[in-house]
Enzyme design. Structure first.
Site, short mmCIF file in Angstrom:
data_model
loop_
_atom_site.label_atom_id
_atom_site.label_comp_id
_atom_site.label_asym_id
_atom_site.label_seq_id
_atom_site.Cartn_x
_atom_site.Cartn_y
_atom_site.Cartn_z
N THR A 6 0.94 -1.08 0.12
CA THR A 6 0.02 0.06 0.09
C THR A 6 0.67 1.28 -0.05
O THR A 6 0.52 2.15 -0.85
CB THR A 6 -1.01 0.14 1.32
OG1 THR A 6 -1.72 -1.07 1.37
CG2 THR A 6 -2.05 1.14 1.07
N THR A 7 2.01 1.23 0.75
CA THR A 7 2.80 2.38 0.97
C THR A 7 3.67 2.76 -0.32
O THR A 7 4.16 3.83 -0.36
CB THR A 7 3.80 2.10 2.10
OG1 THR A 7 3.05 1.95 3.27
CG2 THR A 7 4.58 3.35 2.66
N TYR A 15 -13.25 -3.16 -2.30
CA TYR A 15 -14.37 -2.71 -3.07
C TYR A 15 -15.50 -3.82 -3.34
O TYR A 15 -16.87 -3.48 -2.83
CB TYR A 15 -14.25 -1.93 -4.39
CG TYR A 15 -15.34 -1.49 -4.97
CD1 TYR A 15 -15.78 -0.05 -4.50
CD2 TYR A 15 -15.82 -2.07 -6.27
CE1 TYR A 15 -16.71 0.68 -5.01
CE2 TYR A 15 -17.01 -1.40 -6.94
CZ TYR A 15 -17.31 -0.05 -6.34
OH TYR A 15 -18.31 0.63 -7.06
N TYR A 44 -3.04 -10.43 4.09
CA TYR A 44 -3.15 -9.17 4.49
C TYR A 44 -4.61 -8.44 4.82
O TYR A 44 -5.21 -8.15 3.83
CB TYR A 44 -2.46 -8.18 3.15
CG TYR A 44 -2.33 -6.66 3.73
CD1 TYR A 44 -2.30 -6.21 4.87
CD2 TYR A 44 -1.91 -5.62 2.50
CE1 TYR A 44 -2.22 -5.03 5.09
CE2 TYR A 44 -1.74 -4.47 2.81
CZ TYR A 44 -2.14 -3.97 4.05
OH TYR A 44 -1.76 -2.66 4.50
N ARG A 63 -8.95 -0.13 4.62
CA ARG A 63 -8.69 0.31 3.17
C ARG A 63 -9.68 -0.44 2.34
O ARG A 63 -10.22 0.11 1.17
CB ARG A 63 -7.35 0.34 2.76
CG ARG A 63 -6.50 1.13 3.30
CD ARG A 63 -5.18 0.86 2.98
NE ARG A 63 -4.17 1.91 3.29
CZ ARG A 63 -3.95 3.21 2.62
NH1 ARG A 63 -4.52 3.30 1.60
NH2 ARG A 63 -3.12 4.03 3.08
N LYS A 104 -0.45 -10.33 7.87
CA LYS A 104 -0.31 -9.30 8.10
C LYS A 104 -1.68 -8.51 8.64
O LYS A 104 -2.47 -8.37 7.69
CB LYS A 104 0.23 -8.34 7.05
CG LYS A 104 0.51 -6.75 7.29
CD LYS A 104 0.94 -6.03 6.03
CE LYS A 104 1.15 -4.51 6.13
NZ LYS A 104 1.42 -3.69 5.32
N ILE A 114 5.29 -5.33 9.39
CA ILE A 114 5.69 -4.70 8.47
C ILE A 114 5.24 -3.36 8.44
O ILE A 114 3.84 -2.95 8.68
CB ILE A 114 4.78 -5.34 7.21
CG1 ILE A 114 5.30 -6.88 7.19
CG2 ILE A 114 5.21 -4.61 6.05
CD1 ILE A 114 4.50 -7.50 5.99
#
Length: 297
Positions: free
Chosen positions: A48-49, A111, A137, A142, A166, A208
């Site tokens: 994501t980062t 989504y 994850y 999000r 994660k 992480i």
């Protein structure tokens, strides 16, 4: 079960951009060296980062290739492979080149908002084709859906190459349930710097990290002290990062950490739309916080 030891700290690398918004590979190379010199345990690309949704397929391929080359087998590398289209990821896992990659990190479908059975079937389909171990994850803030502990445990127990999660749900009760009931060899990793210490105290394997981009040595030392059972020392160290972690997300991630790295001279403070750089107020707070952290070393 796993080809990678996930104990410790992985850093979710940012993608540096130039002022023209192209990928700044020189800055990325400096960042990889900075992480390794800082004592982290593994690198995470295309998370994501990294602003991965704004990268083209060719850019994603080139970023991973560059990180592999720059790393030169110094640390394990985890690569993000995620989508809300199961068939698309299955195809990508079949055809992509995973040499020198230790594991894949795959976010829950976003989504679409699948139910728990849909999440289970999605990850089982990935597990059947993945050439590398899979790290689940879970980041409901999000994606719009929380993968419950029962689903995580069901996957951990029925898919041998699903080796870790994660967890970024922020739900410590859920995280403890996974830790207490997981099969041997299944790792539980914090996806949130703010609860990494608590997760390790509860029996988890590490984090992480986003903050590690800017402060790899300092944050790694805290994580490693916690994993060694030196909780008093780790807790004191962790308290230093509370304000910095808040600033990471004040204007969204990775705006905060890119602001930090820019002030430290590692990158240009550039993001790709729809994300924008941290505002002037946050920038000033970042400058003050970095100065404060230097004084308390």
């Amino acid at each position: 079960m796993s080809e990678i030891n996930l104990k410790g700290i992985g850093v979710a690398l940012i993608t540096p951009f130039k002022k023209d918004k192209s990928v700044d590979f020189d800055a990325l190379g400096r960042l990889v060296d900075y992480q390794i010199d800082g004592g982290i345990d593994y690198l995470v690309a295309l998370g994501t980062t990294a602003e991965t949704p704004t990268l083209t397929r060719d850019e994603r391929t080139e970023v991973v290739r560059f990180i592999i080359e720059k790393n030169n087998n110094r640390l394990p590398i985890v690569v993000g492979v995620g989508s809300n289209n199961t068939a698309e990821i299955v195809h990508e896992l079949k055809v992509s080149y995973f040499s020198n990659i230790s594991a894949v990190l795959s976010v829950t479908p976003y989504y679409n908002k699948p139910n728990q059975e849909g999440l289970f079937q999605h990850y089982r389909a990935l597990s059947e084709v993945s050439p590398r171990p899979i790290i689940l994850y879970n980041v409901p803030g999000r994606t719009g859906v929380n993968m419950e502990a029962e689903t995580t445990l069901r996957l951990a127990k029925s898919c041998p190459n699903i080796v870790a999660i994660k967890e970024a749900s922020g739900k410590m009760d859920q995280i403890r349930q996974i830790i207490d009931n997981r099969p041997e060899g299944f790792s539980v990793i914090s996806g949130d710097d703010g609860i990494a210490f608590d997760l390790i105290k509860a029996g988890g394997e590490g984090v992480i990290s986003v903050l590690g981009n800017a402060l790899p040595k300092e944050f790694s030392e805290m994580i490693h002290h916690a994993l060694a059972g030196d909780f008093n020392k780790a807790e004191a160290e962790n308290a230093r990062f509370v304000e910095a972690i808040k600033l990471l997300f004040k204007d969204g991630n990775p705006a905060g950490v890119k602001c930090m790295l820019s002030e430290m001279g590692y990158i240009e403070n550039e993001l790709r739309l729809p994300l924008v750089a941290a505002c002037d107020e946050t920038k000033q707070e970042v400058i003050e916080e970095l100065s404060s952290l230097k004084k308390t070393k």
